[in-house]
Design a protein around this motif. Structure first.
Motif, short mmCIF file in Angstrom:
data_model
loop_
_atom_site.label_atom_id
_atom_site.label_comp_id
_atom_site.label_asym_id
_atom_site.label_seq_id
_atom_site.Cartn_x
_atom_site.Cartn_y
_atom_site.Cartn_z
N GLN A 1 -22.24 10.10 -14.19
CA GLN A 1 -21.00 11.07 -14.47
C GLN A 1 -20.85 11.28 -16.08
OE1 GLN A 1 -19.77 13.10 -12.07
NE2 GLN A 1 -20.38 11.88 -10.47
N LEU A 2 -22.05 11.14 -17.02
CA LEU A 2 -22.03 11.31 -18.46
C LEU A 2 -21.41 10.12 -18.95
CD1 LEU A 2 -21.46 15.19 -19.11
CD2 LEU A 2 -23.46 13.72 -19.25
N LEU A 3 -20.69 9.25 -18.51
CA LEU A 3 -20.15 8.29 -18.98
C LEU A 3 -21.08 7.09 -19.97
CD1 LEU A 3 -17.39 7.36 -16.62
CD2 LEU A 3 -17.26 8.89 -18.56
N ASN A 4 -22.17 6.69 -18.96
CA ASN A 4 -23.01 5.80 -19.59
C ASN A 4 -23.97 6.65 -20.78
OD1 ASN A 4 -22.50 3.59 -18.30
ND2 ASN A 4 -23.65 4.28 -16.65
N THR A 5 -24.15 7.91 -20.60
CA THR A 5 -24.97 8.81 -21.56
C THR A 5 -24.29 8.83 -22.78
OG1 THR A 5 -25.65 10.30 -19.62
CG2 THR A 5 -25.75 10.92 -22.03
N TRP A 6 -22.86 8.96 -22.79
CA TRP A 6 -21.96 8.99 -23.99
C TRP A 6 -21.91 7.69 -24.65
CZ3 TRP A 6 -17.53 11.72 -21.21
CH2 TRP A 6 -17.68 13.30 -21.31
N ALA A 7 -22.11 6.46 -23.93
CA ALA A 7 -22.44 5.31 -24.48
C ALA A 7 -23.36 5.04 -25.44
CB ALA A 7 -22.08 3.96 -23.32
N GLY A 8 -24.26 5.64 -25.27
CA GLY A 8 -25.53 5.49 -26.14
C GLY A 8 -25.78 6.70 -27.09
N MET A 9 -24.82 7.87 -27.09
CA MET A 9 -24.77 8.75 -28.06
C MET A 9 -23.76 8.46 -29.10
SD MET A 9 -24.79 12.01 -25.51
CE MET A 9 -24.24 13.08 -27.08
N PHE A 10 -22.57 7.77 -28.92
CA PHE A 10 -21.54 7.71 -29.99
C PHE A 10 -21.05 6.54 -30.47
CE2 PHE A 10 -20.38 11.48 -27.34
CZ PHE A 10 -20.71 12.59 -28.07
N PRO A 11 -20.53 6.28 -31.52
CA PRO A 11 -20.13 5.18 -31.73
C PRO A 11 -18.89 4.37 -30.84
CG PRO A 11 -20.05 6.50 -33.80
CD PRO A 11 -20.20 7.35 -32.55
N THR A 12 -18.77 3.35 -30.78
CA THR A 12 -17.82 2.72 -29.91
C THR A 12 -16.47 3.28 -30.03
OG1 THR A 12 -18.97 0.44 -29.94
CG2 THR A 12 -16.72 0.60 -29.12
N TRP A 13 -15.84 3.50 -30.96
CA TRP A 13 -14.58 4.12 -31.07
C TRP A 13 -14.34 5.46 -30.44
CZ3 TRP A 13 -12.91 8.56 -33.78
CH2 TRP A 13 -14.08 8.93 -34.63
N VAL A 14 -15.53 6.09 -30.72
CA VAL A 14 -15.49 7.51 -30.09
C VAL A 14 -15.65 7.57 -28.54
CG1 VAL A 14 -16.74 9.85 -30.04
CG2 VAL A 14 -16.51 8.33 -32.12
N TYR A 15 -16.30 6.67 -28.15
CA TYR A 15 -16.60 6.37 -26.90
C TYR A 15 -15.33 5.90 -26.14
CZ TYR A 15 -18.86 4.52 -22.34
OH TYR A 15 -19.05 4.33 -21.10
N VAL A 16 -14.71 5.05 -26.73
CA VAL A 16 -13.34 4.48 -26.35
C VAL A 16 -12.29 5.65 -26.30
CG1 VAL A 16 -11.48 3.02 -26.64
CG2 VAL A 16 -13.87 1.97 -26.77
N ALA A 17 -12.29 6.43 -27.24
CA ALA A 17 -11.31 7.68 -27.23
C ALA A 17 -11.56 8.65 -26.23
CB ALA A 17 -11.40 8.40 -28.78
N LEU A 18 -12.93 8.80 -25.74
CA LEU A 18 -12.97 9.69 -24.53
C LEU A 18 -12.65 9.12 -23.37
CD1 LEU A 18 -16.86 10.78 -25.48
CD2 LEU A 18 -14.68 12.20 -25.58
N LEU A 19 -12.81 7.78 -22.97
CA LEU A 19 -12.45 7.20 -21.97
C LEU A 19 -11.17 7.19 -21.85
CD1 LEU A 19 -15.02 4.28 -21.58
CD2 LEU A 19 -15.35 6.54 -20.63
N VAL A 20 -10.48 6.69 -22.76
CA VAL A 20 -9.09 6.71 -22.77
C VAL A 20 -8.46 8.28 -22.44
CG1 VAL A 20 -6.73 6.37 -23.91
CG2 VAL A 20 -8.96 4.72 -24.23
N SER A 21 -8.77 9.05 -23.13
CA SER A 21 -8.48 10.68 -22.72
C SER A 21 -8.48 10.93 -21.34
CB SER A 21 -9.37 11.53 -23.55
OG SER A 21 -9.25 11.45 -24.85
#
Length: 458
Positions: A288-308
């Motif tokens: 569902q794109l979640l693991n895709t984003w994990a490899g694309m962005f820094p940790t803090w951006v990835y965490v921000a998306l997940l918390v959103s």
């Protein structure tokens, strides 16, 4: 480490939500949303509308459709947010007729059959809201804790219990107060992530606008056509939106729907850009794109998306539960109009929605497509009554309802061999478009024949 960041940030939001929930619960606040004995103000209503409509499922749908079909895919999902404009129009027409709810209006025109058919559709809608948002919670924690196969299920149970906890305490008044906090947190967290994306070296607005996604734009344009066919009736079958249309004065309500439209549409389009950008970079689609984003962005951006995503899921759950309580108690009269009666209704819907997460269907757009198609029975009826001033006979209403339900069932069962033989040999979204056209043709045909027969008989 990522899992700890996500859990910590989400726990802070949950604690803040409990602190913002009203300390004392009243029956009027629980079912009518009164805050300290008064109707909610404009921006309380706006932020509550927005945060309950840009829920976790919608954010993921926008990103996934953008990934596969480029800008048209995200635009197609954003088109559903025109529902704030059509919904505002519907609320205005209902209130002009002194109706206090959609059920009230349908009951006055079509009796028990009108209210019963509508209540079935919105009960299924509320169940799908609980199911889909809990499902996103499970997907998020499964992505950040891949070595713990139980994490997704455990997260679903924990969030269900916590969401039920503060929702059952204050009902609609709790949902309104916590929605404001949750929306502010969402805008802050997601806004930071979006600014990072736009400022990153590989980002190009021209590339986003012209992107064809991973699968080409054709199905995105088809979905846009589907959204435009469904958008008139779509808000009328969403009790969360409709409930908020009757708790403030008409001027405040009208303004809240207009502001909610542009704000929610911007959020959906912005989140879709993350999916489009992933496709432009040629990133492989994972989980569902979640693991895709994990490899694309820094940790803090990835965490921000997940918390959103998690914040939007929580905000939708409390609103869905408050609408479920109102439906069960005030419309269906299945429980007494007490705090206890409303809380039991919330518990039943949360348990049923949570149980559906075990079903195994992770195709998030299907719930939107099925419920949106089922709602289309209202389009011919409302156009005839509100727009043309016609009187619609009960049989026309029931024919339109049957066509919409059969259409929704056809899309839902499209994978069965016998149903596949009845549908066009085409991609599923083109099948959905054909189904929607047929539903509207049958519905408008029934309403028109009812008008002709009525005039002939009169």
């Amino acid at each position: 480490m990522i899992s700890l960041y996500v859990i910590g940030a989400f726990a802070a939001v949950v604690i803040l939500s409990f602190l913002m929930a009203p300390r004392r619960a009243s029956v009027e606040g629980f079912f009518e949303g009164q805050l300290a004995g008064r109707a909610p103000g404009l921006w309380t209503l706006v932020l509550s509308q927005v945060t309950t409509w840009i829920f976790a499922r919608s954010l993921m749908n926008s990103a996934i459709l953008g990934y596969y079909y480029g800008a048209p895919g995200t635009l197609a999902y954003a088109a559903y947010y025109l529902s704030f404009l059509t919904g505002g129009y519907i609320i205005g027409e209902l209130r002009a007729r002194d109706a206090t709810s959609v059920q009230d209006w349908l009951g006055a025109r079509f009796g028990a059959a009108g209210m019963g058919t509508y209540n079935v559709v919105i009960a299924l809608r509320l169940l799908s809201e609980v199911f889909a948002n809990l499902l996103v919670v499970g997907l998020v924690f499964s992505a950040v804790m891949p070595d713990a196969p139980w994490s997704g299920t455990a997260a679903i149970v924990v969030v269900a219990v916590l969401g039920l906890g503060y929702s059952a305490w204050g009902g609609l008044s709790a949902a309104l107060r916590t929605d404001v906090v949750q929306m502010v947190v969402f805008l802050a967290v997601f806004g930071v992530a979006f600014v990072y994306l736009v400022a990153s070296p590989g980002f190009s607005l021209a590339a986003i606008v012209t992107s064809e996604g991973a699968s080409g734009t054709r199905q995105g344009w088809v979905l846009l056509a589907v959204a435009l066919l469904q958008v008139f009736s779509y808000p009328a079958h969403d009790p969360v939106m409709m409930d908020r249309g009757f708790i403030a004065d008409r001027k405040t309500t009208r303004a809240s729907f207009l502001h909610a439209f542009w704000l929610s549409a911007l959020c959906i389009l912005a989140f879709g850009v993350f999916g489009i950008h992933a496709a432009n970079l040629g990133a492989a689609y994972e989980g569902q794109l979640l693991n895709t984003w994990a490899g694309m962005f820094p940790t803090w951006v990835y965490v921000a998306l997940l918390v959103s995503l998690l914040v939007s899921a929580l905000s939708t759950l409390d609103s869905a539960l408050s609408s479920a309580a109102r439906l069960s108690v005030e419309e269906l009269r299945l429980a007494p109009r007490t705090l206890g009666g409303g809380r039991v209704a919330m518990l039943v819907f949360m348990v049923a929605g949570g149980a559906l997460t075990l079903w195994g269907n992770a195709t998030l757009f299907d719930a939107v497509a099925v419920s949106g198609t089922a709602s289309m029975f209202l389009t011919p009826v409302m156009v005839a009554v509100f727009g043309l001033g016609w009187s619609v006979p009960l049989w026309s209403y029931l024919v339109s309802f049957a066509a919409a339900i059969l259409g929704a069932a056809a899309y839902f069962l499209r994978g069965a061999e016998w149903m596949a033989a009845l549908l066009p040999d085409a991609p599923k979204y083109e099948q959905l478009f054909v189904i929607c056209v047929v539903v509207l043709v049958v519905g408008f045909g029934a309403v028109t024949l009812g008008r002709v027969a009525g005039r002939a008989g009169g």
